[in-house]
Design a protein around this motif. Structure first.
Motif, PDB file in Angstrom:
ATOM      1  N   ARG A 127      51.043  24.446   7.092  1.00 53.35           N
ATOM      2  CA  ARG A 127      51.192  23.585   8.262  1.00 53.35           C
ATOM      3  C   ARG A 127      49.956  23.626   9.162  1.00 53.35           C
ATOM      4  O   ARG A 127      49.431  22.583   9.566  1.00 53.35           O
ATOM      5  CB  ARG A 127      52.436  23.988   9.058  1.00 53.35           C
ATOM      6  N   ASP A 128      49.486  24.835   9.476  1.00 54.98           N
ATOM      7  CA  ASP A 128      48.314  24.940  10.349  1.00 54.98           C
ATOM      8  C   ASP A 128      47.061  24.440   9.644  1.00 54.98           C
ATOM      9  O   ASP A 128      46.131  23.964  10.297  1.00 54.98           O
ATOM     10  CB  ASP A 128      48.141  26.381  10.827  1.00 54.98           C
ATOM     11  N   GLY A 129      47.022  24.553   8.317  1.00 54.68           N
ATOM     12  CA  GLY A 129      45.914  23.974   7.573  1.00 54.68           C
ATOM     13  C   GLY A 129      45.873  22.459   7.734  1.00 54.68           C
ATOM     14  O   GLY A 129      44.803  21.873   7.958  1.00 54.68           O
ATOM     15  N   VAL A 130      47.029  21.826   7.646  1.00 55.98           N
ATOM     16  CA  VAL A 130      47.103  20.367   7.839  1.00 55.98           C
ATOM     17  C   VAL A 130      46.701  19.994   9.261  1.00 55.98           C
ATOM     18  O   VAL A 130      45.964  19.022   9.485  1.00 55.98           O
ATOM     19  CB  VAL A 130      48.523  19.860   7.525  1.00 55.98           C
ATOM     20  N   ARG A 131      47.143  20.771  10.227  1.00 55.32           N
ATOM     21  CA  ARG A 131      46.814  20.473  11.630  1.00 55.32           C
ATOM     22  C   ARG A 131      45.315  20.621  11.878  1.00 55.32           C
ATOM     23  O   ARG A 131      44.693  19.793  12.563  1.00 55.32           O
ATOM     24  CB  ARG A 131      47.590  21.405  12.560  1.00 55.32           C
ATOM     25  N   ALA A 132      44.721  21.689  11.341  1.00 57.32           N
ATOM     26  CA  ALA A 132      43.281  21.911  11.531  1.00 57.32           C
ATOM     27  C   ALA A 132      42.477  20.801  10.873  1.00 57.32           C
ATOM     28  O   ALA A 132      41.491  20.305  11.438  1.00 57.32           O
ATOM     29  CB  ALA A 132      42.880  23.273  10.971  1.00 57.32           C
ATOM     30  N   TYR A 133      42.866  20.406   9.660  1.00 54.73           N
ATOM     31  CA  TYR A 133      42.175  19.322   8.973  1.00 54.73           C
ATOM     32  C   TYR A 133      42.275  18.019   9.756  1.00 54.73           C
ATOM     33  O   TYR A 133      41.294  17.280   9.910  1.00 54.73           O
ATOM     34  CB  TYR A 133      42.771  19.125   7.578  1.00 54.73           C
ATOM     35  N   THR A 134      43.473  17.724  10.236  1.00 55.43           N
ATOM     36  CA  THR A 134      43.673  16.493  10.989  1.00 55.43           C
ATOM     37  C   THR A 134      42.790  16.466  12.230  1.00 55.43           C
ATOM     38  O   THR A 134      42.143  15.460  12.539  1.00 55.43           O
ATOM     39  CB  THR A 134      45.146  16.353  11.397  1.00 55.43           C
ATOM     40  N   ALA A 135      42.749  17.596  12.944  1.00 55.46           N
ATOM     41  CA  ALA A 135      41.975  17.664  14.183  1.00 55.46           C
ATOM     42  C   ALA A 135      40.473  17.590  13.940  1.00 55.46           C
ATOM     43  O   ALA A 135      39.762  16.820  14.608  1.00 55.46           O
ATOM     44  CB  ALA A 135      42.316  18.952  14.933  1.00 55.46           C
ATOM     45  N   LEU A 136      39.968  18.372  12.983  1.00 50.72           N
ATOM     46  CA  LEU A 136      38.523  18.525  12.834  1.00 50.72           C
ATOM     47  C   LEU A 136      37.889  17.510  11.880  1.00 50.72           C
ATOM     48  O   LEU A 136      36.716  17.162  12.053  1.00 50.72           O
ATOM     49  CB  LEU A 136      38.199  19.951  12.375  1.00 50.72           C
ATOM     50  N   HIS A 137      38.610  17.054  10.892  1.00 45.22           N
ATOM     51  CA  HIS A 137      38.033  16.106   9.941  1.00 45.22           C
ATOM     52  C   HIS A 137      38.349  14.654  10.301  1.00 45.22           C
ATOM     53  O   HIS A 137      37.455  13.819  10.378  1.00 45.22           O
ATOM     54  CB  HIS A 137      38.519  16.401   8.518  1.00 45.22           C
ATOM     55  N   TYR A 138      39.617  14.361  10.541  1.00 43.80           N
ATOM     56  CA  TYR A 138      40.027  12.965  10.725  1.00 43.80           C
ATOM     57  C   TYR A 138      39.931  12.485  12.160  1.00 43.80           C
ATOM     58  O   TYR A 138      39.738  11.298  12.405  1.00 43.80           O
ATOM     59  CB  TYR A 138      41.448  12.770  10.198  1.00 43.80           C
ATOM     60  N   LEU A 139      40.064  13.386  13.123  1.00 46.30           N
ATOM     61  CA  LEU A 139      40.027  12.960  14.521  1.00 46.30           C
ATOM     62  C   LEU A 139      38.689  13.218  15.202  1.00 46.30           C
ATOM     63  O   LEU A 139      38.366  12.561  16.187  1.00 46.30           O
ATOM     64  CB  LEU A 139      41.139  13.669  15.311  1.00 46.30           C
ATOM     65  N   SER A 140      37.901  14.163  14.684  1.00 45.58           N
ATOM     66  CA  SER A 140      36.639  14.475  15.377  1.00 45.58           C
ATOM     67  C   SER A 140      35.426  14.535  14.457  1.00 45.58           C
ATOM     68  O   SER A 140      34.330  14.823  14.911  1.00 45.58           O
ATOM     69  CB  SER A 140      36.769  15.815  16.123  1.00 45.58           C
ATOM     70  N   HIS A 141      35.598  14.278  13.166  1.00 46.21           N
ATOM     71  CA  HIS A 141      34.474  14.130  12.225  1.00 46.21           C
ATOM     72  C   HIS A 141      33.521  15.326  12.267  1.00 46.21           C
ATOM     73  O   HIS A 141      32.324  15.197  12.519  1.00 46.21           O
ATOM     74  CB  HIS A 141      33.715  12.828  12.514  1.00 46.21           C
ATOM     75  N   LEU A 142      34.080  16.479  12.010  1.00 44.26           N
ATOM     76  CA  LEU A 142      33.307  17.714  11.998  1.00 44.26           C
ATOM     77  C   LEU A 142      32.188  17.660  10.956  1.00 44.26           C
ATOM     78  O   LEU A 142      32.382  17.175   9.847  1.00 44.26           O
ATOM     79  CB  LEU A 142      34.243  18.889  11.670  1.00 44.26           C
ATOM     80  N   SER A 143      31.003  18.159  11.325  1.00 46.80           N
ATOM     81  CA  SER A 143      29.872  18.204  10.396  1.00 46.80           C
ATOM     82  C   SER A 143      29.000  19.408  10.737  1.00 46.80           C
ATOM     83  O   SER A 143      29.097  19.979  11.831  1.00 46.80           O
ATOM     84  CB  SER A 143      29.056  16.907  10.470  1.00 46.80           C
ATOM     85  N   PRO A 144      28.131  19.830   9.813  1.00 45.28           N
ATOM     86  CA  PRO A 144      27.280  21.007  10.056  1.00 45.28           C
ATOM     87  C   PRO A 144      26.427  20.846  11.316  1.00 45.28           C
ATOM     88  O   PRO A 144      25.914  19.760  11.603  1.00 45.28           O
ATOM     89  CB  PRO A 144      26.412  21.069   8.801  1.00 45.28           C
ATOM     90  N   GLY A 145      26.284  21.942  12.059  1.00 44.60           N
ATOM     91  CA  GLY A 145      25.452  21.937  13.253  1.00 44.60           C
ATOM     92  C   GLY A 145      26.171  21.562  14.529  1.00 44.60           C
ATOM     93  O   GLY A 145      25.629  21.723  15.623  1.00 44.60           O
ATOM     94  N   LYS A 146      27.403  21.057  14.428  1.00 48.02           N
ATOM     95  CA  LYS A 146      28.151  20.681  15.631  1.00 48.02           C
ATOM     96  C   LYS A 146      28.630  21.939  16.357  1.00 48.02           C
ATOM     97  O   LYS A 146      28.849  22.988  15.748  1.00 48.02           O
ATOM     98  CB  LYS A 146      29.372  19.817  15.255  1.00 48.02           C
ATOM     99  N   GLU A 288      52.892  15.644  13.063  1.00 48.93           N
ATOM    100  CA  GLU A 288      53.917  14.948  12.285  1.00 48.93           C
ATOM    101  C   GLU A 288      53.477  13.543  11.884  1.00 48.93           C
ATOM    102  O   GLU A 288      54.235  12.817  11.249  1.00 48.93           O
ATOM    103  CB  GLU A 288      55.216  14.840  13.098  1.00 48.93           C
ATOM    104  N   VAL A 289      52.256  13.154  12.244  1.00 46.46           N
ATOM    105  CA  VAL A 289      51.840  11.768  12.027  1.00 46.46           C
ATOM    106  C   VAL A 289      51.864  11.393  10.548  1.00 46.46           C
ATOM    107  O   VAL A 289      52.169  10.255  10.187  1.00 46.46           O
ATOM    108  CB  VAL A 289      50.436  11.528  12.640  1.00 46.46           C
TER     109      VAL A 289
END
Length: 342
Positions: A127-146, A288-289
């Motif tokens: 569950r927390d893996g899904v939440r972290a992915y949603t927050a950092l990859h899909y909502l904020s576009h995490l990339s190296p150096g940020k 839950e989205v």
């Protein structure tokens, strides 16, 4: 066969948890999989969301993050076969409690569990893996150096998000709500750039973040709730541990992304204008989205698979307590539901 359910009092918001006898599950339907549950995580139940979605029942099934062995599959199931080890999150409208011996679930809510991952690690991380992915990859576009600020980094979500951000090459700053949390975060490797201890109410989160980034501000903020009002209108505990929304806006850099877990966030015109000047964005983390929309099911399965792969490879290193016998789940879940324990 018994399963755990919750019942909400008709006179107030108090929740009671009860074990109820369940009938034997019918023959598996076309796309459904019958799973023998080996581990189930205990997470808070969002009763407000259930009410908004018109999903309230007299007795609602408890436990959604499960890991187990496939016993039987429907005639049209294509991804699984008996004896496969699987992990997944039961949908909101599931009729089966995860805290039960056997459940039925649609195949699109499950993925294969890697062999080296234990049952408790799989159920406790998904569950927390899904939440972290949603927050950092899909909502904020995490990339190296940020640069990333993760509030309450010692929480289950915070710890998972820190590990994912480090894996992607980001510079991580985090807050700690107690001395124990601070020591836990300082022991992490790779190390966090700065741990801000907010337990005594004296630390200034915005100032610390600006100092750490040379005045530029952070690129991504994942909060754990924020204060919306003045000191006189907020509970003392919330005052002490959570930053004010103005602090978040101040420490956010140009083009930054603020991912909030505060579902009732209120931004006044001056707040919006400041975000506009920075070209910054605000996104809401609703874990839950993925369950509320079938359109994104393929993307959701990709997240589940990637979480399990990173758990297997050691990117995610969950800090789990000793597993509980199922009969003790009722008491423990009551503590979790009241936010008195993790």
């Amino acid at each position: 066969m018994k399963g755990l359910y919750f019942q909400k009092s008709s006179t107030n918001e108090e929740i009671t948890f009860v074990f109820q006898e369940r009938e034997n599950l019918p023959v598996t339907e076309d796309y459904y999989v019958k799973v023998q549950v080996k581990a189930c995580a205990l997470s808070q139940i969002n009763t407000k969301l259930l009410a908004e979605m018109k999903m309230e029942k007299d007795f609602f099934p408890v436990g959604r993050e499960i890991a187990g062995i496939v016993l039987d599959v429907g005639s049209k199931v294509s991804f699984f076969q008996p004896d496969d080890e699987v992990v997944g999150i039961l949908p909101l409208d599931s009729e089966d409690p995860g805290l039960c011996e056997v459940v039925r679930v649609h195949e699109h809510y499950l993925v294969h569990k890697p062999e080296k991952v234990t049952w408790t690690e799989a159920a406790g991380t998904i569950r927390d893996g899904v939440r972290a992915y949603t927050a950092l990859h899909y909502l904020s576009h995490l990339s190296p150096g940020k640069s990333v600020l993760i509030m309450d980094g010692a929480s289950a979500l915070g710890m998972t998000a820190i590990q994912l951000a480090h894996h992607r090459g980001a510079k991580v700053i985090s807050t700690a709500g107690s001395l124990e949390d601070k020591q836990c975060l300082e022991r992490l490797r790779p190390s966090i750039a700065r741990v801000i201890d907010v337990s005594n109410g004296k630390a200034h989160v915005a100032e610390s973040c600006l100092e750490e980034t040379g005045g530029l501000g952070v690129d991504i903020v994942l909060d754990a709730g924020v204060r919306l009002y003045s000191k006189d209108d907020e509970p003392a505990v919330k005052l002490q541990l959570l930053p004010h929304k103005h602090d978040i806006i101040t420490l956010l850099g140009v083009g930054g992304h603020w991912v909030t877990t505060e579902e009732n966030l209120q931004l006044d015109p001056p707040d919006s204008h400041c975000l506009f000047l920075k070209g910054a964005t605000v996104a809401f983390l609703n874990d839950e989205v993925w369950n509320l929309s079938n359109v994104q099911q393929g993307k959701y399965l990709c997240i589940l698979k990637d979480v399990m792969e990173k758990l297997s490879s050691g990117v995610f290193r969950p800090q789990l307590d000793k597993p509980l016998p199922v009969l003790e789940a009722r008491v423990s879940l009551g503590i979790v539901q009241k936010s008195q324990g993790r």
